[in-house]
Design an enzyme around this catalytic site. Structure first.
Site, PDB file in Angstrom:
ATOM      1  N   GLN A 347       0.853  -1.187   0.000  1.00 19.24           N
ATOM      2  CA  GLN A 347       0.000   0.000   0.000  1.00 19.24           C
ATOM      3  C   GLN A 347       0.888   1.236   0.000  1.00 19.24           C
ATOM      4  OE1 GLN A 347      -2.595  -0.852   3.434  1.00 19.24           O
ATOM      5  NE2 GLN A 347      -4.307  -1.025   2.018  1.00 19.24           N
ATOM      6  N   THR A 518       1.136  -3.285   7.343  1.00 19.27           N
ATOM      7  CA  THR A 518       1.544  -4.670   7.147  1.00 19.27           C
ATOM      8  C   THR A 518       0.562  -5.342   6.187  1.00 19.27           C
ATOM      9  OG1 THR A 518       2.556  -4.700   9.339  1.00 19.27           O
ATOM     10  CG2 THR A 518       2.146  -6.825   8.377  1.00 19.27           C
ATOM     11  N   HIS A 519      -0.024  -4.565   5.312  1.00 17.11           N
ATOM     12  CA  HIS A 519      -1.046  -5.049   4.391  1.00 17.11           C
ATOM     13  C   HIS A 519      -0.393  -5.479   3.080  1.00 17.11           C
ATOM     14  CE1 HIS A 519      -3.581  -1.935   6.793  1.00 17.11           C
ATOM     15  NE2 HIS A 519      -3.374  -3.037   7.472  1.00 17.11           N
ATOM     16  N   LEU A 520       0.246  -6.635   3.114  1.00 13.51           N
ATOM     17  CA  LEU A 520       0.909  -7.213   1.950  1.00 13.51           C
ATOM     18  C   LEU A 520      -0.055  -8.181   1.275  1.00 13.51           C
ATOM     19  CD1 LEU A 520       4.288  -8.114   3.685  1.00 13.51           C
ATOM     20  CD2 LEU A 520       3.613  -5.936   2.701  1.00 13.51           C
TER      21      LEU A 520
END
Length: 592
Positions: A347, A518-520
């Site tokens: 993001q 931590t939005h992988l």
């Protein structure tokens, strides 16, 4: 010598959100289930007890709940022609470890995906023309619609005691909610938390500009609540220790506070912690999984035979296990063939910091991961006309801070020195009088942004590390500049004493040192057939049908929201089909 264990019906790899959902589903169906968690056992008591859990140095800086990078990490490079180097110190993102996984230390912001985001390629092609999407942008529609997922979004929100205000309830728009959201069948199970002062000021400015702020939907319940499984949660007290911390009040939804309590003691479910799965075993024709190999807490290699393998680890770990196990065809960015590792995305964030005079008391220590914040969704998804701006996607804007912790949450006016007497004076002067607004931007999948196995670096067990090839594209630079302008507009309207806006500038490379989210996502994406995806609409592997893969690894591109709501809905959607069809007659749930 490898130890071979007694066969079971199903093995679950990872015991976080998706692992807990699948453990309940499979054990409810009467299967004998083993769940393998790489990290230690953790529960609210004793692990998150007050006051130990609010030690910011231990948890927020040194990462007591995080994976140890000395044992396993990833390597990162910006371009295909570069040599990747290991991610040795946490910065850009963090990796959870232990029972509950990242669901322990997430901040609780709980969004549904926008209907447009589920059909992104067909929508943008239809509205703006096919040429609007760049040739190297690999975006694709999900093989499941928002309408099909709506009952599962609804159920997950009830499990999590989600709080918020419905904006579109059964097709009727309601003031105070998100006017852009998809149709909801039910209101949120708990009411929204009143806005904290910083959020209230952002909302007031946004309304004055003609935008539509609404309370942050989140899994920090403001009231006592009993979820559909009979698990009781308590009210949030806005302590400010949500993201990076476990919740000591049983207020923030996590596997520990929603699902795991009803699984304790089930005779057909065994949880083995400190058990690191190294690969999935396949039969001779490589079309059926026969179990997994893992290293136990004593360093012993073990084989766990199973009829069904559920990969419920974090996004990066799911993709690495597929590659290490030889499941599917690794993605080749040169030819565009293969699918495993394809469409990795992150993001892109922009932020504004507003400092007021000493007569305005923001008091940032009153906060939570989502409770009390506001959201502006006018610039997310396709909620505005993109034609003149020339980019795909958008950003949700969050108003108000998640807390005011003394080490990592100390926003200061622009130009403040990083240390010394003037830094101390700025902290004294501005701490109680500063608030923030943040734009969380979607990132698309691209042909040259992917995951594969590193040819040089290995983990503590001698296996190749996962290699990440990632950087920003022109689409993201344009979107970041657009959102920075909106943040600047909102900040000025708040009339602070001073403010500053930070954003990625055109040509800037992805910086691994600074935390964003931590939005992988991506790497084991879902799609309509084996040529464009790793898993089908029910999260089932095309190539090995008794392997199911859950989590954000299945997202074909990233969202302008937190991913947890969509992860939960996709998992429950798969669980329903698996229980109704697959268990009675194991086979492909979708024809190839």
């Amino acid at each position: 010598m490898t130890r071979r264990l007694k066969p079971v019906d199903a093995v679950i790899v990872g015991y976080g959100w998706t692992g807990a959902i699948m453990a309940k589903t499979l054990s409810d169906a009467g299967l004998n289930v083993v769940a393998l968690e790489r990290g230690p056992a953790r529960d609210t008591s004793p692990d998150f007890e007050y006051p130990r859990i609010i030690d910011e140095l231990r948890h927020g800086v040194r990462g007591d709940l995080w994976q140890r990078l000395a044992t396993e990490t990833v390597t990162i490079r910006h371009r295909m022609e570069h040599v990747a180097v290991p991610y040795r110190q946490y910065g850009s993102f963090i990796l959870g470890n232990g029972v509950g996984g990242a669901g322990v230390h997430w901040n609780g912001q709980l969004f549904r995906a926008d209907p447009v985001d589920m059909q992104i390629r067909s929508h943008y092609s239809g509205r703006y023309g096919r040429s609007f999407i760049p040739d190297d942008m690999n975006i694709q529609d999900y093989p499941v619609s928002y309408t099909e997922l709506e009952p599962y979004f609804d159920h997950f929100e009830k499990v999590c005691a989600a709080s918020g205000s419905a904006g579109n309830l059964r097709g009727t728009l309601h003031a105070g909610g998100n006017p852009f959201e998809g149709i909801r069948s039910n209101a949120y199970p708990t009411p929204p938390m009143p806005a904290i002062e910083g959020a209230r000021r952002v909302a007031e400015a946004a309304k004055g500009l003609g935008y539509h702020p609404f309370p942050m939907p989140n899994a920090n319940t403001p009231v006592p609540y009993t979820n559909p499984y009979g698990v009781r949660l308590g009210p949030c007290n806005l302590c400010g220790f949500c993201d990076l911390f476990g919740c000591f009040l049983y207020s923030k939804a996590s596997p520990q506070t929603t699902i795991l309590p009803i699984l304790t003691g089930r005779s057909n479910l065994e949880v083995r912690t400190d058990s690191m799965v190294t690969r999935v075993l396949l039969d001779s024709d490589r079309r059926r999984a026969t179990g997994v190999v893992y290293i136990d807490k004593d360093g012993q290699e073990c084989v766990q035979p199973a009829e069904l393998v559920m990969l419920c680890a974090f996004q990066l770990h799911n993709v690495r296990l597929l590659l290490l196990s030889g499941i599917g065809t690794p993605y080749d960015p040169t030819t565009g063939r293969g699918t495993v590792g394809k469409n990795f995305a992150y993001q892109i964030c922009s932020g504004a910091t507003m400092t007021f005079n000493e007569g305005v008391h923001i008091n940032p220590f009153i906060g939570a991961g989502g409770a009390g914040q506001i959201v502006i969704d006018d610039f997310n998804s396709d909620h505005f006309d993109h034609a003149e701006h020339g980019f795909v996607g958008g950003s949700a804007i969050f108003g108000g801070a998640t807390g005011g912790r003394p080490i990592k949450q100390m926003p200061l006016p622009p130009g403040t020195p990083r240390w010394g007497e003037k830094w101390k004076e700025a902290v004294r002067r501005s701490y109680r009088h500063t608030t923030t607004a943040t734009a969380i931007g979607s990132v698309m999948g691209y042909r040259d942004r992917y995951l594969d196995l590193d040819p040089t670096y290995k983990d503590a067990f001698g296996q190749p590390l996962l290699r990440m090839t990632f950087d920003w594209h022109e689409n993201e630079y344009r979107m970041a500049a657009f959102c920075a302008d909106k943040l600047d507009e909102i900040a000025r309207a708040m009339n602070p004493e001073s403010y500053g806006v930070s954003s990625i500038k055109a040509g800037t490379t992805y910086d691994t040192r600074k935390y964003q989210t931590t939005h992988l996502t991506g790497g084991a994406i879902m799609g309509s057939d084996p040529t464009n995806s790793v898993v089908n609409r029910y999260s089932q592997c095309w190539d090995v049908p008794n392997v199911f893969v859950y989590g954000s690894s299945s997202f074909p591109q990233n969202l302008g929201y937190n991913p947890t709501g969509l992860i939960g809905a996709l998992t429950y959607f798969s669980a329903a089909r698996l229980r109704a069809n697959y268990l009675a007659s194991p086979s492909r749930l979708v024809d190839a």
